[in-house]
Design a protein around this motif. Structure first.
Motif, mmCIF file in Angstrom:
data_model
loop_
_atom_site.group_PDB
_atom_site.id
_atom_site.type_symbol
_atom_site.label_atom_id
_atom_site.label_comp_id
_atom_site.label_asym_id
_atom_site.label_seq_id
_atom_site.Cartn_x
_atom_site.Cartn_y
_atom_site.Cartn_z
ATOM 1 N N ALA A 1 63.462 34.010 30.501
ATOM 2 C CA ALA A 1 63.097 35.429 30.482
ATOM 3 C C ALA A 1 64.353 36.296 30.428
ATOM 4 O O ALA A 1 65.418 35.910 30.913
ATOM 5 N N ASN A 2 64.232 37.473 29.836
ATOM 6 C CA ASN A 2 65.343 38.427 29.796
ATOM 7 C C ASN A 2 65.221 39.370 30.984
ATOM 8 O O ASN A 2 64.336 40.216 31.026
ATOM 9 N N LEU A 3 66.119 39.220 31.961
ATOM 10 C CA LEU A 3 66.085 40.034 33.173
ATOM 11 C C LEU A 3 67.252 41.023 33.237
ATOM 12 O O LEU A 3 67.489 41.628 34.287
ATOM 13 N N ILE A 4 67.934 41.220 32.139
ATOM 14 C CA ILE A 4 69.071 42.131 32.112
ATOM 15 C C ILE A 4 68.599 43.550 32.473
ATOM 16 O O ILE A 4 67.661 44.081 31.877
ATOM 17 N N GLY A 5 69.242 44.152 33.468
ATOM 18 C CA GLY A 5 68.907 45.518 33.862
ATOM 19 C C GLY A 5 67.683 45.636 34.747
ATOM 20 O O GLY A 5 67.314 46.732 35.159
ATOM 21 N N ALA A 6 67.014 44.510 35.056
ATOM 22 C CA ALA A 6 65.803 44.567 35.885
ATOM 23 C C ALA A 6 66.163 44.828 37.348
ATOM 24 O O ALA A 6 67.233 44.442 37.821
ATOM 25 N N ASP A 7 65.265 45.501 38.049
ATOM 26 C CA ASP A 7 65.447 45.776 39.477
ATOM 27 C C ASP A 7 64.493 44.882 40.262
ATOM 28 O O ASP A 7 63.287 45.103 40.273
ATOM 29 N N SER B 1 76.086 39.111 31.931
ATOM 30 C CA SER B 1 76.840 39.318 30.712
ATOM 31 C C SER B 1 78.253 38.849 31.028
ATOM 32 O O SER B 1 79.009 39.523 31.726
ATOM 33 N N GLY B 2 78.586 37.658 30.568
ATOM 34 C CA GLY B 2 79.829 37.032 30.991
ATOM 35 C C GLY B 2 79.741 36.669 32.462
ATOM 36 O O GLY B 2 78.825 35.988 32.891
ATOM 37 N N GLU B 3 80.686 37.169 33.258
ATOM 38 C CA GLU B 3 80.671 36.916 34.698
ATOM 39 C C GLU B 3 79.991 38.040 35.475
ATOM 40 O O GLU B 3 79.874 37.977 36.690
ATOM 41 N N ARG B 4 79.540 39.044 34.785
ATOM 42 C CA ARG B 4 78.970 40.222 35.450
ATOM 43 C C ARG B 4 77.464 40.076 35.638
ATOM 44 O O ARG B 4 76.725 39.893 34.670
ATOM 45 N N LEU B 5 77.017 40.154 36.890
ATOM 46 C CA LEU B 5 75.586 40.096 37.191
ATOM 47 C C LEU B 5 74.946 41.438 36.861
ATOM 48 O O LEU B 5 75.378 42.483 37.332
ATOM 49 N N LEU B 6 73.893 41.430 36.053
ATOM 50 C CA LEU B 6 73.258 42.666 35.586
ATOM 51 C C LEU B 6 71.815 42.786 36.065
ATOM 52 O O LEU B 6 70.978 43.399 35.404
ATOM 53 N N VAL B 7 71.530 42.189 37.223
ATOM 54 C CA VAL B 7 70.199 42.287 37.829
ATOM 55 C C VAL B 7 70.364 42.744 39.272
ATOM 56 O O VAL B 7 71.252 42.267 39.981
ATOM 57 N N LYS B 8 69.539 43.694 39.710
ATOM 58 C CA LYS B 8 69.581 44.138 41.105
ATOM 59 C C LYS B 8 68.812 43.146 41.969
ATOM 60 O O LYS B 8 67.613 42.928 41.757
ATOM 61 N N LEU B 9 69.496 42.558 42.949
ATOM 62 C CA LEU B 9 68.887 41.543 43.809
ATOM 63 C C LEU B 9 69.070 41.897 45.281
ATOM 64 O O LEU B 9 69.135 41.015 46.131
ATOM 65 N N VAL B 10 69.119 43.187 45.595
ATOM 66 C CA VAL B 10 69.304 43.622 46.979
ATOM 67 C C VAL B 10 68.067 43.264 47.804
ATOM 68 O O VAL B 10 66.956 43.710 47.518
ATOM 69 N N GLY B 11 68.254 42.429 48.807
ATOM 70 C CA GLY B 11 67.139 42.057 49.673
ATOM 71 C C GLY B 11 66.132 41.123 49.033
ATOM 72 O O GLY B 11 65.043 40.910 49.578
ATOM 73 N N THR B 12 66.462 40.533 47.896
ATOM 74 C CA THR B 12 65.541 39.617 47.210
ATOM 75 C C THR B 12 65.497 38.268 47.923
ATOM 76 O O THR B 12 66.518 37.730 48.329
ATOM 77 N N ASN B 13 64.286 37.711 48.083
ATOM 78 C CA ASN B 13 64.120 36.402 48.711
ATOM 79 C C ASN B 13 64.082 35.332 47.616
ATOM 80 O O ASN B 13 63.128 35.244 46.851
ATOM 81 N N LEU B 14 65.161 34.533 47.545
ATOM 82 C CA LEU B 14 65.282 33.514 46.504
ATOM 83 C C LEU B 14 65.191 32.091 47.065
ATOM 84 O O LEU B 14 65.574 31.131 46.387
#
Length: 222
Positions: A173-179, A197-210
């Protein structure tokens, strides 16, 4: 919501997006508890205002767009005694109303569907098939996507704040820019999902339960 009287449904949705962006808790310093609480209260008020306006708009459109019942023209000739009364027209059937905001859409097939910019907040889409669906810029605040198939779905800039994504299939799935702030992704499969994108994480994962989720590189999050 800072809207003028008579605002359209599109204007309501745009105002909601703007205000959520301004008052998102991620934009407030975590150590400022007063502003964090204020942001939470604002988001709650914004959601309630949006729901009331959407409900009023839907009711208004249903009332004003349904055709008035046709009345029979009065006959110009007098009826003879014992003549049968004229038959009255049956009332026309009303158009089916659109599903309510809290409609149960669990198990539905939306594979390859274009749901971009839709508002699916609070909907129950558990175990639905959304493989390959376009969900870019879609609002899915507190949506239930438990066990849903989102493989190869486009979730670019999707708002999945506090979403339930337990055991969801997010492979490729494409999660780029997803909150995904505050979302529950326990046991989800993100193998091959786009989050960097490269080494840069482009998904907001604040408080996400993984916990137990399969990460894009195939490793299991501990």
């Amino acid at each position: 919501m800072e809207l003028e009287p008579g605002a359209t449904l599109e204007e309501v949705n745009q105002a909601y997006k703007d205000l959520v962006f301004v008052w998102h808790p991620d934009r407030i310093p975590k150590d400022n508890l007063r502003l964090q609480q204020k942001a939470q209260d604002k988001l709650k008020a914004i959601n309630e205002a949006r729901e009331k306006l959407r409900s009023l708009k839907t009711k208004h459109q249903t009332t004003h767009h349904s055709p008035p019942p046709q009345q029979e023209k009065p006959s110009q000739t007098a009826y003879k005694p014992h003549s049968p009364p004229p038959q009255q027209e049956k009332p026309s059937q009303t158009t089916q109303k659109p599903p309510k905001q809290n409609s149960d859409l669990s198990g539905k097939d939306y594979s390859r569907a274009n749901l971009s910019n839709k508002d699916l907040s609070g909907r129950n889409l558990s175990y639905a098939n959304l493989s390959g669906a376009n969900l870019s810029d879609t609002f899915m605040h507190k949506v239930n996507l438990r066990g849903a198939n989102l493989s190869e779905a486009n979730l670019f800039r999707a708002n999945l704040l506090l979403a339930d994504l337990r055991e969801a299939n997010l492979r490729a799935a494409n999660l780029i820019g997803a909150d995904l702030s505050g979302a529950d992704l326990r046991g989800a499969d993100l193998t091959g999902a786009r989050i960097r994108s490269g080494e840069r994480l482009l998904v907001k994962l604040v408080g996400t339960n993984l916990a137990g989720a399969i990460m894009p590189d195939g490793s299991i999050f501990q």
